[in-house]
Motif scaffolding. Structure first.
Motif, PDB file in Angstrom:
ATOM      1  N   GLN A  42     -83.567  31.935  71.774  1.00 16.37           N
ATOM      2  CA  GLN A  42     -82.284  31.650  72.408  1.00 16.37           C
ATOM      3  C   GLN A  42     -81.959  30.146  72.361  1.00 16.37           C
ATOM      4  OE1 GLN A  42     -81.400  31.702  76.752  1.00 16.37           O
ATOM      5  NE2 GLN A  42     -80.780  33.804  76.275  1.00 16.37           N
ATOM      6  N   PHE A  43     -82.955  29.306  72.572  1.00 14.90           N
ATOM      7  CA  PHE A  43     -82.787  27.849  72.543  1.00 14.90           C
ATOM      8  C   PHE A  43     -84.088  27.311  71.934  1.00 14.90           C
ATOM      9  CE2 PHE A  43     -82.734  23.738  75.217  1.00 14.90           C
ATOM     10  CZ  PHE A  43     -81.850  23.109  74.370  1.00 14.90           C
ATOM     11  N   PRO A  44     -84.004  26.806  70.692  1.00 12.35           N
ATOM     12  CA  PRO A  44     -85.238  26.480  69.961  1.00 12.35           C
ATOM     13  C   PRO A  44     -86.094  25.426  70.659  1.00 12.35           C
ATOM     14  CG  PRO A  44     -83.324  26.411  68.509  1.00 12.35           C
ATOM     15  CD  PRO A  44     -82.795  26.555  69.911  1.00 12.35           C
ATOM     16  N   LEU A  45     -87.368  25.506  70.379  1.00 15.65           N
ATOM     17  CA  LEU A  45     -88.283  24.433  70.788  1.00 15.65           C
ATOM     18  C   LEU A  45     -88.047  23.240  69.861  1.00 15.65           C
ATOM     19  CD1 LEU A  45     -91.029  23.395  72.175  1.00 15.65           C
ATOM     20  CD2 LEU A  45     -92.108  24.228  70.090  1.00 15.65           C
ATOM     21  N   ARG A 122     -76.156  21.495  78.348  1.00 19.79           N
ATOM     22  CA  ARG A 122     -75.422  21.799  77.111  1.00 19.79           C
ATOM     23  C   ARG A 122     -76.230  22.719  76.192  1.00 19.79           C
ATOM     24  NH1 ARG A 122     -73.212  16.040  76.419  1.00 19.79           N
ATOM     25  NH2 ARG A 122     -71.499  16.063  77.916  1.00 19.79           N
ATOM     26  N   ARG A 123     -77.190  23.449  76.752  1.00 20.98           N
ATOM     27  CA  ARG A 123     -78.015  24.268  75.850  1.00 20.98           C
ATOM     28  C   ARG A 123     -77.216  25.382  75.189  1.00 20.98           C
ATOM     29  NH1 ARG A 123     -82.997  27.082  78.629  1.00 20.98           N
ATOM     30  NH2 ARG A 123     -82.606  28.684  77.093  1.00 20.98           N
ATOM     31  N   GLY A 158     -75.384  16.521  72.239  1.00 19.49           N
ATOM     32  CA  GLY A 158     -76.507  16.043  71.447  1.00 19.49           C
ATOM     33  C   GLY A 158     -76.956  14.646  71.890  1.00 19.49           C
ATOM     34  N   ASP A 159     -77.576  13.955  70.984  1.00 19.31           N
ATOM     35  CA  ASP A 159     -78.011  12.602  71.314  1.00 19.31           C
ATOM     36  C   ASP A 159     -77.320  11.629  70.365  1.00 19.31           C
ATOM     37  OD1 ASP A 159     -79.541  10.170  71.594  1.00 19.31           O
ATOM     38  OD2 ASP A 159     -80.964  11.387  72.716  1.00 19.31           O
ATOM     39  N   PRO A 160     -76.511  10.702  70.913  1.00 12.99           N
ATOM     40  CA  PRO A 160     -75.730   9.828  70.023  1.00 12.99           C
ATOM     41  C   PRO A 160     -76.598   8.926  69.164  1.00 12.99           C
ATOM     42  CG  PRO A 160     -75.613   9.049  72.296  1.00 12.99           C
ATOM     43  CD  PRO A 160     -76.286  10.403  72.332  1.00 12.99           C
ATOM     44  N   LEU A 161     -77.814   8.624  69.626  1.00 15.64           N
ATOM     45  CA  LEU A 161     -78.662   7.744  68.819  1.00 15.64           C
ATOM     46  C   LEU A 161     -79.395   8.510  67.713  1.00 15.64           C
ATOM     47  CD1 LEU A 161     -80.017   5.094  71.346  1.00 15.64           C
ATOM     48  CD2 LEU A 161     -77.932   5.093  69.976  1.00 15.64           C
ATOM     49  N   ALA A 162     -79.100   9.811  67.596  1.00 13.39           N
ATOM     50  CA  ALA A 162     -79.579  10.546  66.415  1.00 13.39           C
ATOM     51  C   ALA A 162     -78.734  10.162  65.203  1.00 13.39           C
ATOM     52  CB  ALA A 162     -79.508  12.049  66.655  1.00 13.39           C
ATOM     53  N   ALA A 284     -77.427  28.779  82.484  1.00  7.74           N
ATOM     54  CA  ALA A 284     -78.232  29.984  82.258  1.00  7.74           C
ATOM     55  C   ALA A 284     -79.533  29.625  81.543  1.00  7.74           C
ATOM     56  CB  ALA A 284     -77.420  30.979  81.425  1.00  7.74           C
ATOM     57  N   GLY A 285     -80.644  30.119  82.068  1.00 10.91           N
ATOM     58  CA  GLY A 285     -81.947  29.866  81.450  1.00 10.91           C
ATOM     59  C   GLY A 285     -82.749  28.776  82.144  1.00 10.91           C
ATOM     60  N   SER A 286     -82.149  28.152  83.180  1.00 18.09           N
ATOM     61  CA  SER A 286     -82.848  27.010  83.791  1.00 18.09           C
ATOM     62  C   SER A 286     -83.156  27.217  85.275  1.00 18.09           C
ATOM     63  CB  SER A 286     -81.998  25.743  83.647  1.00 18.09           C
ATOM     64  OG  SER A 286     -80.883  25.809  84.531  1.00 18.09           O
ATOM     65  N   ALA A 287     -82.900  28.418  85.807  1.00 15.75           N
ATOM     66  CA  ALA A 287     -82.992  28.615  87.269  1.00 15.75           C
ATOM     67  C   ALA A 287     -84.386  28.280  87.817  1.00 15.75           C
ATOM     68  CB  ALA A 287     -82.612  30.053  87.614  1.00 15.75           C
ATOM     69  N   HIS A 288     -85.414  28.441  86.988  1.00 16.65           N
ATOM     70  CA  HIS A 288     -86.769  28.169  87.490  1.00 16.65           C
ATOM     71  C   HIS A 288     -87.018  26.683  87.752  1.00 16.65           C
ATOM     72  CE1 HIS A 288     -86.772  28.009  83.121  1.00 16.65           C
ATOM     73  NE2 HIS A 288     -87.872  27.309  83.149  1.00 16.65           N
ATOM     74  N   PHE A 289     -86.088  25.819  87.347  1.00 15.75           N
ATOM     75  CA  PHE A 289     -86.207  24.377  87.633  1.00 15.75           C
ATOM     76  C   PHE A 289     -85.457  23.982  88.911  1.00 15.75           C
ATOM     77  CE2 PHE A 289     -86.754  24.009  82.899  1.00 15.75           C
ATOM     78  CZ  PHE A 289     -87.983  23.374  82.909  1.00 15.75           C
ATOM     79  N   ASP A 290     -84.764  24.935  89.520  1.00 12.57           N
ATOM     80  CA  ASP A 290     -83.828  24.580  90.601  1.00 12.57           C
ATOM     81  C   ASP A 290     -84.555  24.106  91.868  1.00 12.57           C
ATOM     82  OD1 ASP A 290     -81.251  24.279  91.556  1.00 12.57           O
ATOM     83  OD2 ASP A 290     -81.264  26.242  92.524  1.00 12.57           O
ATOM     84  N   VAL A 291     -84.038  23.024  92.448  1.00 13.05           N
ATOM     85  CA  VAL A 291     -84.506  22.509  93.739  1.00 13.05           C
ATOM     86  C   VAL A 291     -83.308  22.621  94.684  1.00 13.05           C
ATOM     87  CG1 VAL A 291     -85.330  20.438  94.955  1.00 13.05           C
ATOM     88  CG2 VAL A 291     -86.081  20.871  92.603  1.00 13.05           C
ATOM     89  N   SER A 292     -83.503  23.185  95.856  1.00 10.84           N
ATOM     90  CA  SER A 292     -82.359  23.394  96.757  1.00 10.84           C
ATOM     91  C   SER A 292     -81.769  22.050  97.199  1.00 10.84           C
ATOM     92  CB  SER A 292     -82.792  24.194  97.991  1.00 10.84           C
ATOM     93  OG  SER A 292     -83.592  23.362  98.812  1.00 10.84           O
ATOM     94  N   ASP A 293     -80.505  22.086  97.599  1.00  8.21           N
ATOM     95  CA  ASP A 293     -79.853  20.854  98.075  1.00  8.21           C
ATOM     96  C   ASP A 293     -80.583  20.289  99.295  1.00  8.21           C
ATOM     97  OD1 ASP A 293     -78.058  21.178  96.091  1.00  8.21           O
ATOM     98  OD2 ASP A 293     -76.277  21.313  97.378  1.00  8.21           O
TER      99      ASP A 293
END
Ligand code: SF4
Length: 329
Positions: A42-45, A122-123, A158-162, A284-293
């Motif tokens: 879904q989102f490459p390594l 932006r994934r 993306g990354d502008p310095l690429a 979507a795909g990042s909920a496991h990183f969430d820290v509550s307010d």
């Protein structure tokens, strides 16, 4: 004459993209390969060697590894976590250009990143529809020239310095011809993950026009800032390019006072000022990183008690439709 490939470009093109290779290099259990491959569909390594070299072998809790290792958890839908959490596609007057805030516009300079951060908002961004070809670039220049309230251009991705130094220099020269522009800001994670990206040619490009350059790095944990990066940043300081950092508050990576405090102090030692600490955008795909307010505010409160004000980043989130970032405190 063929221009030789710079060292940073070699490191960029040899970034690791096979989960099995990452797991082998870090001496992690091979059982992880299958789930990492599923999530990477879904989102490459993508992670370059200089960043991998800062990870601890055999440690699944390594804070740098956690930012890049694809996990099954990413594939579980979670209510409220969506593909365009900042509604950027609604503020997209031209391909490659986002105009959300008064006074500044953001360029999607490239679709490439040196590293794929699993929490990236932006994934799911449709980079293919936002390619900056010559026609799009001219339309963007015309758009900026026609609006004299725009004083700053942010190079993002993306990354502008690429982008190669020559392309960056050309873009800056063309922007410098627009009289009402004053500043250019580069938001980049590339120097953090490949410090060799800070080349003399890049510094010459950044400082080669009348526009005042600012570099905003993205590091989330003190372990990302090693001696090689500190040394690579020195010429920027000598060239008087302000260097700031923005971080994202990530569960399991930097959600402790100690981690945040060490990050600020290590950044400052490397000549970088902490700028923002963002709470996670609900992508979507990042909920496991969430820290509550609530937890974020508690951490911030303790951080304020332990650090001088200039080492405390602003705790903020981006809310679609708001005229600026929203501070949580
Ligand atoms: S470097 Fe920035 S744009 Fe690229 S994946 Fe990481 S957070 Fe996203």
């Amino acid at each position: 004459m063929q221009i030789p490939t710079a060292r940073w470009q070699q490191l960029l093109s040899s970034a690791i993209s096979d989960p099995a290779e990452l797991i082998r290099l870090l001496e992690l259990p091979v059982e992880l390969v299958e789930s990492a491959r599923r999530a990477a569909e879904q989102f490459p390594l993508r992670v370059p060697m200089p960043f991998i070299e800062r990870m601890r072998k055999g440690d699944l809790q390594d804070p740098l590894l956690k930012q890049v290792l694809p996990l099954d958890a990413e594939l579980q839908p979670v209510p409220g976590f969506v593909t365009d959490p900042l509604a950027e596609m609604q503020n997209n007057p031209h391909d490659g250009l986002i105009h959300k805030y008064r006074g500044r516009v953001l360029l999607i300079t490239t679709s490439a990143c040196a590293i794929n951060c699993r929490y990236c908002f932006r994934r799911h961004f449709p980079y293919q529809e936002n390619r900056l070809g010559p026609d799009q670039w001219q339309r963007i220049l015309d758009y900026i020239a026609a609006d004299d309230s725009i004083h700053e251009v942010l190079f993002s991705g993306g990354d502008p310095l690429a982008a190669p130094d020559g392309r960056i220099a050309r873009m800056l020269n063309e922007l410098a011809a627009i009289a009402h522009l004053r500043r250019v800001r580069f938001h980049s994670r590339l120097p953090v993950v490949i410090p060799q990206r800070i080349t003399d040619q890049l510094i010459a490009a950044l400082t080669g026009t009348r526009l005042k350059p600012i570099l905003v790095l993205h590091a989330n944990h003190a372990n990302e800032i090693d001696a090689v990066l500190s040394e690579a940043l020195q010429p920027l300081r000598q060239a008087r390019v302000p260097v700031l950092n923005q971080a994202v508050l990530l569960k399991g990576v930097n959600d402790s006072v100690e981690a945040l405090k060490t990050l600020s102090e290590t950044l400052f030692d490397a000549g970088v000022l902490p700028y923002y600490l963002f709470v996670l955008d609900p992508v979507a795909g990042s909920a496991h990183f969430d820290v509550s307010d609530d937890q974020a505010r508690k951490l911030f409160d303790q951080l304020q008690r332990q650090l001088p004000g200039y080492l405390v980043p602003k705790l903020a989130r981006e809310i679609p439709g708001e005229p600026s970032k929203t501070l949580l405190i």
